[in-house]
Design an enzyme around this catalytic site. Structure first.
Site, mmCIF file in Angstrom:
data_model
loop_
_atom_site.group_PDB
_atom_site.id
_atom_site.type_symbol
_atom_site.label_atom_id
_atom_site.label_comp_id
_atom_site.label_asym_id
_atom_site.label_seq_id
_atom_site.Cartn_x
_atom_site.Cartn_y
_atom_site.Cartn_z
ATOM 1 C CG ASP A 1 68.616 -33.736 22.528
ATOM 2 O OD1 ASP A 1 68.723 -34.815 22.906
ATOM 3 O OD2 ASP A 1 67.827 -33.178 21.761
ATOM 4 C CG ASN B 1 74.116 -37.984 24.768
ATOM 5 O OD1 ASN B 1 74.751 -36.852 24.231
ATOM 6 N ND2 ASN B 1 73.918 -37.900 26.196
ATOM 7 C CG ASN C 1 65.155 -36.874 30.316
ATOM 8 O OD1 ASN C 1 66.016 -36.199 30.481
ATOM 9 N ND2 ASN C 1 64.669 -37.007 28.907
#
Ligand code: IPE
Ligand code: IPE
Ligand code: MG
Length: 262
Positions: free
Chosen positions: A37, A39, A85
């Site tokens: 996690d 980015n 996502n």
């Protein structure tokens, strides 16, 4: 596989050498799971578009896969794309899929060289045909590897996995009284694999975001502020060293208290 394997890859005198020498190889986590996690935040800090964060996350994946394999970890699972996502902008999802395909094409030789077996966990059937082709090819080409198992969690959801397992139980006609925890675990995507001993989450968030809900029942959780694109061999070694200082009780009592209790 060992300290030697790891040291052969670390330039002599490099600060990571001291970390590698502290690892207790007889107490390695059999399975390391990582929620990659941060980015987007990495990119935002540089005033770059979010996708630049994803692009720069690839080197972190390479480093983590090779470090875990050389350590001798049996299973590594990387959370790459959750069922949630899909809520992201279409262009970001497209870039993530393109990066995944490119990663597989470029890294397959390294996976083979390191004797790594590649697997996908998640509802892969909902991914586009070109992505599935690339995934199937990597799975097939590494099928004879006997080293570390590398699971990539794609279109993965922990609740979806449990629902899929329940559906399988029904479709396979398993009777209610036959179903226990061991049998149920065998219906999950991770059937036959050890549960994660160590769950790492980068970028500081204190949540599990629907990752391996069943399997992490007794995992040791390690959260680092490091953003995923900055995560390297050193960070993985630090996580393993922190894990090795933990005392795992599984609901029991500590060995030092056991003497007093009896
Ligand atoms: C992790 O980074 C990558 C995926 C979830 C695919 P994020 O994109 O979630 O980055 P942040 O959390 O917004 O910083
Ligand atoms: C978890 O990260 C999913 C992956 C790493 C693939 P997210 O960034 O999607 O999680 P939340 O939304 O912060 O919980
Ligand atoms: Mg995130």
């Amino acid at each position: 596989m060992s300290l030697e394997k790891l040291l052969a890859w670390i330039p002599p005198g490099h600060p990571d050498e001291a970390l590698a020498r502290q690892v207790a190889f007889d107490r390695l986590p059999a399975h390391i799971a990582v929620i990659m996690d941060g980015n987007g935040r990495w990119a935002a800090q540089r005033r770059l578009p979010r996708v630049e964060g994803h692009r720069n996350g690839i080197q972190a994946v390479r480093d983590t896969v090779e470090t875990a394999a050389r350590l001798g970890c049996r299973v590594l699972t990387l959370y790459a794309f959750s069922v949630e996502n899909w809520k992201r902008p279409a262009a970001e999802v497209r870039t993530l899929m393109t990066l995944l395909k490119r990663y597989l094409r470029l890294e397959i030789e390294t996976l083979l060289r390191n004797d790594i077996r590649f697997r996908v966990i998640g509802r892969a059937e909902d991914l586009s045909a070109d992505v599935r082709r690339e995934l199937d090819s990597a799975v097939a080409r590494t099928a004879d590897s006997h080293g570390m198992l590398f699971n990539i969690a794609l279109n993965y959801g922990g609740r979806a996995e449990i629902v899929d397992a329940a559906r399988r139980a029904v479709s396979e006609g398993i009777a209610a009284e036959e179903l226990d925890e061991r049998r149920f675990a065998g219906l999950l995507y991770t059937a036959g694999q050890p549960d994660p001993d160590l769950l790492i989450r980068t970028s500081g968030e204190m949540r599990v975001s629907n990752f391996l809900l069943w399997q992490i029942a007794y995992a040791e959780i390690y959260v680092t502020e490091t953003l995923w694109p900055d995560f390297r061999r050193r960070h993985l070694l630090e996580a393993v060293l922190a894990y090795q200082k933990r005392e795992r009780r599984y609901g029991g009592i500590t060995s030092s208290h056991a003497a007093v209790a009896t």
